[in-house]
Write an enzyme that holds these catalytic residues in place. Structure first.
Site, PDB file in Angstrom:
ATOM      1  N   ASP A 189     -12.536  43.552 -56.056  1.00  0.00           N
ATOM      2  CA  ASP A 189     -13.081  42.443 -54.976  1.00  0.00           C
ATOM      3  C   ASP A 189     -11.927  42.274 -54.119  1.00  0.00           C
ATOM      4  OD1 ASP A 189     -14.080  40.199 -53.695  1.00  0.00           O
ATOM      5  OD2 ASP A 189     -13.746  38.961 -55.548  1.00  0.00           O
ATOM      6  N   ASP A 220     -16.985  36.806 -49.802  1.00  0.00           N
ATOM      7  CA  ASP A 220     -16.095  36.772 -50.998  1.00  0.00           C
ATOM      8  C   ASP A 220     -16.724  36.070 -52.211  1.00  0.00           C
ATOM      9  OD1 ASP A 220     -13.765  37.131 -52.688  1.00  0.00           O
ATOM     10  OD2 ASP A 220     -12.299  35.793 -51.828  1.00  0.00           O
ATOM     11  N   LYS A 276     -20.974  40.601 -64.777  1.00  0.00           N
ATOM     12  CA  LYS A 276     -20.476  40.638 -63.507  1.00  0.00           C
ATOM     13  C   LYS A 276     -19.610  41.933 -63.309  1.00  0.00           C
ATOM     14  CE  LYS A 276     -17.327  38.967 -59.547  1.00  0.00           C
ATOM     15  NZ  LYS A 276     -16.424  37.806 -59.146  1.00  0.00           N
ATOM     16  N   LYS A 327      -9.304  38.691 -48.778  1.00  0.00           N
ATOM     17  CA  LYS A 327      -8.427  38.034 -49.585  1.00  0.00           C
ATOM     18  C   LYS A 327      -7.188  38.078 -49.057  1.00  0.00           C
ATOM     19  CE  LYS A 327     -10.915  37.862 -54.063  1.00  0.00           C
ATOM     20  NZ  LYS A 327     -10.898  36.458 -54.190  1.00  0.00           N
ATOM     21  N   ARG A 363     -21.923  35.913 -57.370  1.00  0.00           N
ATOM     22  CA  ARG A 363     -23.154  35.328 -57.581  1.00  0.00           C
ATOM     23  C   ARG A 363     -24.139  35.924 -56.833  1.00  0.00           C
ATOM     24  NH1 ARG A 363     -20.807  30.078 -54.559  1.00  0.00           N
ATOM     25  NH2 ARG A 363     -18.783  31.006 -55.514  1.00  0.00           N
TER      26      ARG A 363
HETATM   27  N1  BES Z   1     -13.451  37.253 -58.310  1.00  0.00           N
HETATM   28  C1  BES Z   1     -13.392  35.993 -57.412  1.00  0.00           C
HETATM   29  C2  BES Z   1     -12.999  34.906 -58.408  1.00  0.00           C
HETATM   30  C3  BES Z   1     -11.649  34.892 -58.991  1.00  0.00           C
HETATM   31  C4  BES Z   1     -10.428  34.469 -57.936  1.00  0.00           C
HETATM   32  C5  BES Z   1     -11.409  34.933 -60.168  1.00  0.00           C
HETATM   33  C6  BES Z   1      -9.243  34.541 -58.533  1.00  0.00           C
HETATM   34  C7  BES Z   1      -9.824  35.113 -60.618  1.00  0.00           C
HETATM   35  C8  BES Z   1      -8.918  34.853 -59.736  1.00  0.00           C
HETATM   36  C9  BES Z   1     -14.611  35.568 -56.730  1.00  0.00           C
HETATM   37  O1  BES Z   1     -15.240  36.704 -56.239  1.00  0.00           O
HETATM   38  C10 BES Z   1     -14.027  34.923 -55.694  1.00  0.00           C
HETATM   39  O2  BES Z   1     -13.642  35.467 -54.798  1.00  0.00           O
HETATM   40  N2  BES Z   1     -14.390  33.492 -55.442  1.00  0.00           N
HETATM   41  C11 BES Z   1     -14.207  32.856 -54.400  1.00  0.00           C
HETATM   42  C12 BES Z   1     -15.318  32.006 -54.165  1.00  0.00           C
HETATM   43  C13 BES Z   1     -15.301  31.124 -52.849  1.00  0.00           C
HETATM   44  C14 BES Z   1     -15.374  32.167 -51.669  1.00  0.00           C
HETATM   45  C15 BES Z   1     -16.312  30.047 -52.778  1.00  0.00           C
HETATM   46  C16 BES Z   1     -12.921  31.688 -54.755  1.00  0.00           C
HETATM   47  O3  BES Z   1     -13.140  31.604 -56.057  1.00  0.00           O
HETATM   48  O4  BES Z   1     -12.122  31.795 -53.925  1.00  0.00           O
HETATM   49 ZN    ZN Z   2     -15.250  38.514 -57.497  1.00  0.00          ZN
HETATM   50 MN    MN Z   3     -14.816  37.477 -54.347  1.00  0.00          MN
END
Ligand code: BES
Ligand code: ZN
Ligand code: MN
Length: 492
Positions: free
Chosen positions: A264, A341, A259, A271, A345
């Site tokens: 992000d 967010d 990835k 966020k 995936r």
């Molecule tokens: N890059 C993030 C995951 C992440 C968050 C890694 C904090 C490490 C620390 C990913 O893209 C993300 O934002 N995932 C969301 C998914 C949700 C929207 C279903 C998450 O984990 O909040």
């Molecule tokens: Zn991410």
């Molecule tokens: Mn994200």
């Protein structure tokens, strides 16, 4: 830092800046007949209550009597037998004990642990010496001064085995350092095109084929999910393909997918501000794939390897993808983007479809995919997801051997059902519950016709707080796994 194996001859006459000797508790004897001076000092230190040989304890003596070495550093191993975790702790303690010293040349001696030293010294000393310098001046006062580490070997017969182990550990460490440097780099430096440049540079240095796809080719491939994530960003996206050919043309390659979200923000599903800076690390999967290539390219094992890196930013903006938008992935499946967010995936699913063309022996994707994985496993194990028991077992074993562990998590329709929607073949998020598993279930829909595993490294790729920085995980795990597919004595 240079590492080498040196034959142990007359210990007392050995001229070095620091002689580091690993000793057991109790008795604090280093277990060598020819080391009276070392045992004498250990006994004195024990008598004075300064050193008892417990695991990870250290004691430094300048101008040690009876030795030509400038300093003697004793490192405790605790009670015998010492397991690999114990050796790791002791070797890290040794690397730490040398930090305040001015020693440039050091010799390490472990009577019954030469193999462990060869396996562990490059990472422990490499990590102790590691400094981030890309966007700041290094502080000379804090520099690690050790330049050359010699592992004293008592058995000339074993020198070749030790040398091979040391070489492997050095290659892995080079990969780890590449990964750390790249992941630590801020997102205004580490853009998708920068990742592509690093891949191309790696290709030139090692004679590896690197192909960088830009928007036109990505559109031609119909990678609609990757393009949807990229559409909010002013930074041009990239899709990077690396190929290491170490085996015959007919050998099915292993594929690593990383990835590469260089920042992000969450996109329109933005966020919160707190700790958002850490989302510069959201390309750690990509950095780990490049690090694994660095190590494999140095070691030249007889296997074929493909690296795939979808690289983009995830930004909000007037052109950004919106919650509720439906996009068509390269696989033809339509995806309702309920949360922008959950972008990792989306970029990975098109890479997983692209992987089909290689008829791979295995595909392992590596991603900082979910905050939920951090909640589930903390910062200790990476999350491992795979429907393939044998592949999962290999990765678990590789992680253990490499001190870069992962923990298997479940998959299954009962989880995947949460991704159902009325408006597309699949939604990109389910509920809050089991977030790392439903994310893996989403990926599984695209990992067709090959053996597949997914590593969620959200909790292990970097550290927060005072020690903020990339760890280089899971490069050691990946390299161990890959070597295990071809080296019978290293079968992971
Ligand atoms: N890059 C993030 C995951 C992440 C968050 C890694 C904090 C490490 C620390 C990913 O893209 C993300 O934002 N995932 C969301 C998914 C949700 C929207 C279903 C998450 O984990 O909040
Ligand atoms: Zn991410
Ligand atoms: Mn994200």
């Amino acid at each position: 830092m240079k590492f080498s194996i040196a034959p142990l001859k007359a210990l007392a006459a050995l001229k070095t800046d620091a002689l580091v000797v690993f000793v057991h508790q109790p008795g604090t004897s280093c277990g060598l007949v020819e080391a009276d001076a070392v045992d004498q000092i250990a006994a004195e230190a024990a008598q004075d209550g300064d050193f008892n040989g417990s695991l990870g304890a250290t004691y430094t003596r300048s101008r040690p009597a009876g030795l030509a070495a400038k300093r003697l550093v004793l490192v405790g191993l605790g009670a015998a037998p010492v397991d690999q975790a114990g050796w790791l702790k002791a070797v890290q303690a040794a690397a730490g004990a040398l930090k305040p010293l001015g020693a440039h040349q050091v010799h390490l001696l472990a009577a019954d642990g030469e193999q462990s030293l060869a396996d562990l010294v490059p990472s422990a000393f490499g990590d102790a010496a590691y400094r981030y310098t890309a966007t700041r001046k290094p502080e000379p006062a804090k520099a690690y001064k050790v330049e050359a580490v010699h592992l004293l070997s008592r058995h000339a017969r074993q020198a070749a085995t030790l040398k091979a182990a040391l070489g492997r550990a050095e290659a892995v460490q080079a990969g780890v350092e590449l990964t750390r440097n790249l992941a630590n780099l801020p997102a205004n430096y580490c853009t998708p095109s920068h990742l592509a440049k690093v891949a191309q540079d790696l290709g030139k240095r090692h004679g590896i084929k690197v192909e960088v796809l830009t928007r036109t080719s990505i559109e031609r491939l119909k990678m609609g999910a990757l393009l949807a994530v990229a559409q909010g960003s002013h930074q041009p996206l990239r899709f990077i393909v690396l190929r290491y050919d170490g085996a015959g043309r007919k050998d099915a390659p292993h594929v690593l997918v990383g990835k590469g979200v260089t920042f992000d923000t969450g996109g329109i599903s933005i966020k919160p501000a707190a700790e958002m800076d850490e989302m510069k690390f959201d390309m750690s999967g990509a950095a780990a794939v490049l690090g694994a290539f660095e190590a494999i390219a140095r070691l030249r094992p007889k296997l074929n390897l493909v690296g795939l890196i979808p690289a983009t930013e995830n930004m909000p903006g007037g052109r950004a993808v919106k919650p509720g938008d439906v996009v068509t992935s390269m696989s033809g499946q339509t995806i309702e983007i309920l949360n922008t967010d959950a972008e990792g995936r989306l970029i990975l699913c098109d890479a997983l479809t692209y992987a089909e063309r290689f008829k791979p022996a295995s595909v392992v994707d590596v991603a900082t995919l979910t905050g939920a994985c951090v909640i589930a496993l903390g910062h200790v194990h990476s999350g491992l997801f795979s429907p393939d028991d044998a592949l999962a077992e290999s990765l678990l074993k590789a992680g253990k051997l490499a001190h870069d562990s992962c923990w298997r998590m479940p998959l299954g329709d009962d989880y995947a059902d949460g991704l159902k929607t009325h408006f597309a073949d699949v939604a990109n998020v389910a509920g809050r519950a089991a977030g790392s598993i439903t994310a893996a279930c989403f990926l599984q829909r695209f990992a067709k016709d090959y053996r597949w595993a997914h590593l969620d490294i959200a909790g292990t790729a970097w550290k927060s707080g005072a020690a903020k920085g990339a760890t280089g995980r899971p490069v050691p795990l990946l390299v161990r796994y890959l070597l295990g597919t071809v080296e019978p004595d290293n079968k992971a």
